[in-house]
Design a protein around this motif. Sequence first.
Motif, mmCIF file in Angstrom:
data_model
loop_
_atom_site.group_PDB
_atom_site.id
_atom_site.type_symbol
_atom_site.label_atom_id
_atom_site.label_comp_id
_atom_site.label_asym_id
_atom_site.label_seq_id
_atom_site.Cartn_x
_atom_site.Cartn_y
_atom_site.Cartn_z
ATOM 1 N N UNK A 109 -39.226 99.226 87.931
ATOM 2 C CA UNK A 109 -40.470 98.960 87.211
ATOM 3 C C UNK A 109 -41.496 98.366 88.172
ATOM 4 N N UNK A 110 -42.679 98.081 87.641
ATOM 5 C CA UNK A 110 -43.638 97.299 88.418
ATOM 6 C C UNK A 110 -43.356 95.809 88.197
ATOM 7 N N UNK A 111 -44.283 94.954 88.608
ATOM 8 C CA UNK A 111 -44.092 93.503 88.454
ATOM 9 C C UNK A 111 -44.856 92.950 87.254
ATOM 10 N N UNK A 112 -44.997 93.766 86.220
ATOM 11 C CA UNK A 112 -45.641 93.284 85.009
ATOM 12 C C UNK A 112 -44.892 92.117 84.408
ATOM 13 N N UNK A 113 -45.592 91.337 83.605
ATOM 14 C CA UNK A 113 -44.996 90.104 83.082
ATOM 15 C C UNK A 113 -43.768 90.380 82.221
ATOM 16 N N UNK A 114 -43.747 91.533 81.528
ATOM 17 C CA UNK A 114 -42.572 91.854 80.716
ATOM 18 C C UNK A 114 -41.338 92.077 81.581
ATOM 19 N N UNK A 115 -41.557 92.631 82.775
ATOM 20 C CA UNK A 115 -40.425 92.959 83.647
ATOM 21 C C UNK A 115 -40.000 91.781 84.528
ATOM 22 N N UNK A 116 -40.829 90.761 84.619
ATOM 23 C CA UNK A 116 -40.429 89.561 85.353
ATOM 24 C C UNK A 116 -39.955 88.452 84.411
ATOM 25 N N UNK A 117 -39.942 88.764 83.120
ATOM 26 C CA UNK A 117 -39.547 87.745 82.143
ATOM 27 C C UNK A 117 -38.053 87.448 82.246
ATOM 28 N N UNK A 118 -37.685 86.259 81.787
ATOM 29 C CA UNK A 118 -36.276 85.862 81.789
ATOM 30 C C UNK A 118 -35.466 86.741 80.834
ATOM 31 N N UNK A 119 -36.089 87.136 79.714
ATOM 32 C CA UNK A 119 -35.368 87.970 78.747
ATOM 33 C C UNK A 119 -34.971 89.310 79.354
ATOM 34 N N UNK A 120 -35.895 89.913 80.110
ATOM 35 C CA UNK A 120 -35.613 91.196 80.762
ATOM 36 C C UNK A 120 -34.509 91.043 81.804
ATOM 37 N N UNK A 121 -34.592 89.989 82.602
ATOM 38 C CA UNK A 121 -33.615 89.786 83.676
ATOM 39 C C UNK A 121 -32.256 89.337 83.143
ATOM 40 N N UNK A 122 -32.243 88.855 81.934
ATOM 41 C CA UNK A 122 -30.956 88.529 81.313
ATOM 42 C C UNK A 122 -30.339 89.759 80.653
ATOM 43 N N UNK A 123 -31.200 90.651 80.132
ATOM 44 C CA UNK A 123 -30.725 91.807 79.372
ATOM 45 C C UNK A 123 -30.067 92.868 80.253
ATOM 46 N N UNK A 124 -30.711 93.245 81.346
ATOM 47 C CA UNK A 124 -30.225 94.387 82.127
ATOM 48 C C UNK A 124 -28.869 94.153 82.782
ATOM 49 N N UNK A 125 -28.614 92.979 83.361
ATOM 50 C CA UNK A 125 -27.286 92.776 83.960
ATOM 51 C C UNK A 125 -26.139 92.856 82.944
ATOM 52 N N UNK A 126 -26.430 92.660 81.674
ATOM 53 C CA UNK A 126 -25.368 92.732 80.664
ATOM 54 C C UNK A 126 -24.742 94.123 80.586
ATOM 55 N N UNK A 127 -25.507 95.154 80.966
ATOM 56 C CA UNK A 127 -24.947 96.515 80.980
ATOM 57 C C UNK A 127 -24.641 96.970 82.416
ATOM 58 N N UNK A 128 -24.720 96.045 83.358
ATOM 59 C CA UNK A 128 -24.401 96.373 84.743
ATOM 60 C C UNK A 128 -25.528 96.997 85.520
ATOM 61 N N UNK A 129 -26.754 96.925 85.008
ATOM 62 C CA UNK A 129 -27.893 97.558 85.679
ATOM 63 C C UNK A 129 -28.472 96.645 86.750
ATOM 64 N N UNK A 130 -28.878 97.271 87.883
ATOM 65 C CA UNK A 130 -29.581 96.552 88.935
ATOM 66 C C UNK A 130 -31.086 96.697 88.713
ATOM 67 N N UNK A 131 -31.829 95.630 88.929
ATOM 68 C CA UNK A 131 -33.265 95.635 88.705
ATOM 69 C C UNK A 131 -33.986 95.881 90.025
ATOM 70 N N UNK A 132 -34.902 96.851 89.997
ATOM 71 C CA UNK A 132 -35.714 97.197 91.167
ATOM 72 C C UNK A 132 -37.183 97.097 90.768
ATOM 73 N N UNK A 133 -38.031 96.663 91.697
ATOM 74 C CA UNK A 133 -39.446 96.498 91.375
ATOM 75 C C UNK A 133 -40.337 97.023 92.503
#
Length: 291
Positions: free
Chosen positions: A208-232
């Motif tokens: 994703x880009x660095x929009x506020x939704x993608x840098x939020x704690x909720x987003x960064x907590x959600x994706x690792x739960x399914x094993x996803x790596x976050x890229x920006x």
Amino acid sequence: MLRNLETGGVKGKYAIIEELSDFYPVTLLCELLDVWRSAYYRYLKRKQADPDGVIKQRIKAIYLQRERTYGYRRIQGELERQYNEKVNHKKVLRLMQEMGIRSIIRVKRPYFNNYQTAQSDGRVSPNLLDREFTATKPNLKWVTDITQYRVGEQRLYLSAIKDLCGNDIVAFHISTRNDNELVLNTFAKAFKQHKDASGKIADLIVHSDQGSQYTSHEYHDLLPKVGAQISMSRRGNCIDNAAMESFFSHLKTEALYPYDISSISEAQQRIEELIRFYNNERIQIKTTDAN
């Protein structure tokens, strides 16, 4: 042959008669297809005068069917898909030029960030995708972003996820609010459909880009739960997420800009129809030439 009968109208029937005339009497074929024999022979005469007449008719039919958004390369693909007609793309371009038709030009618009600047306490991840916009199998690389469309004084926000294997839209969510829930709802839909029995999606990178939704704690907590790596992407660099930007450009050019849209519900309907078409029917040409 059946496709000619179903979609080609009277001219489709003439094409079938011409194809079968070596095996059956023309009079019988005309009776079976309920056309005048004299009209069929006039069709043949016109075709002999212009040997590309039938192809031109089919090109125009596809052009109008796709609401003037298809250029010569995609029309070439539709000719083969709809009519089993293999025509060189240069010939399709020449015939379109002769008929004076071309795809709607995608207007270059100034780039505006669709996101708010990441807050100081937001989380920023490295660019793992590194502009590698291809994938060897599904659920390896997803790209995501938010775009907006204005209807009068209202704004409609679309959050979408695209799989770089096949370029299908994995999930999308539409809202009149550009908030964290917009993104979280999109990913909830995607994970529900694609995670395995263990609740994971192995080896997945989500960019994703660095929009506020993608840098939020909720987003960064959600994706690792399914094993996803976050890229920006790098901040303010839309090219790092060009695959998603390209989809939004197509969507607005083909589903929104050509129409006088007067309501949020109409805009939402056109977006949903375009995404269904994009996933199921659209012939995607991997070329830098949009036509």
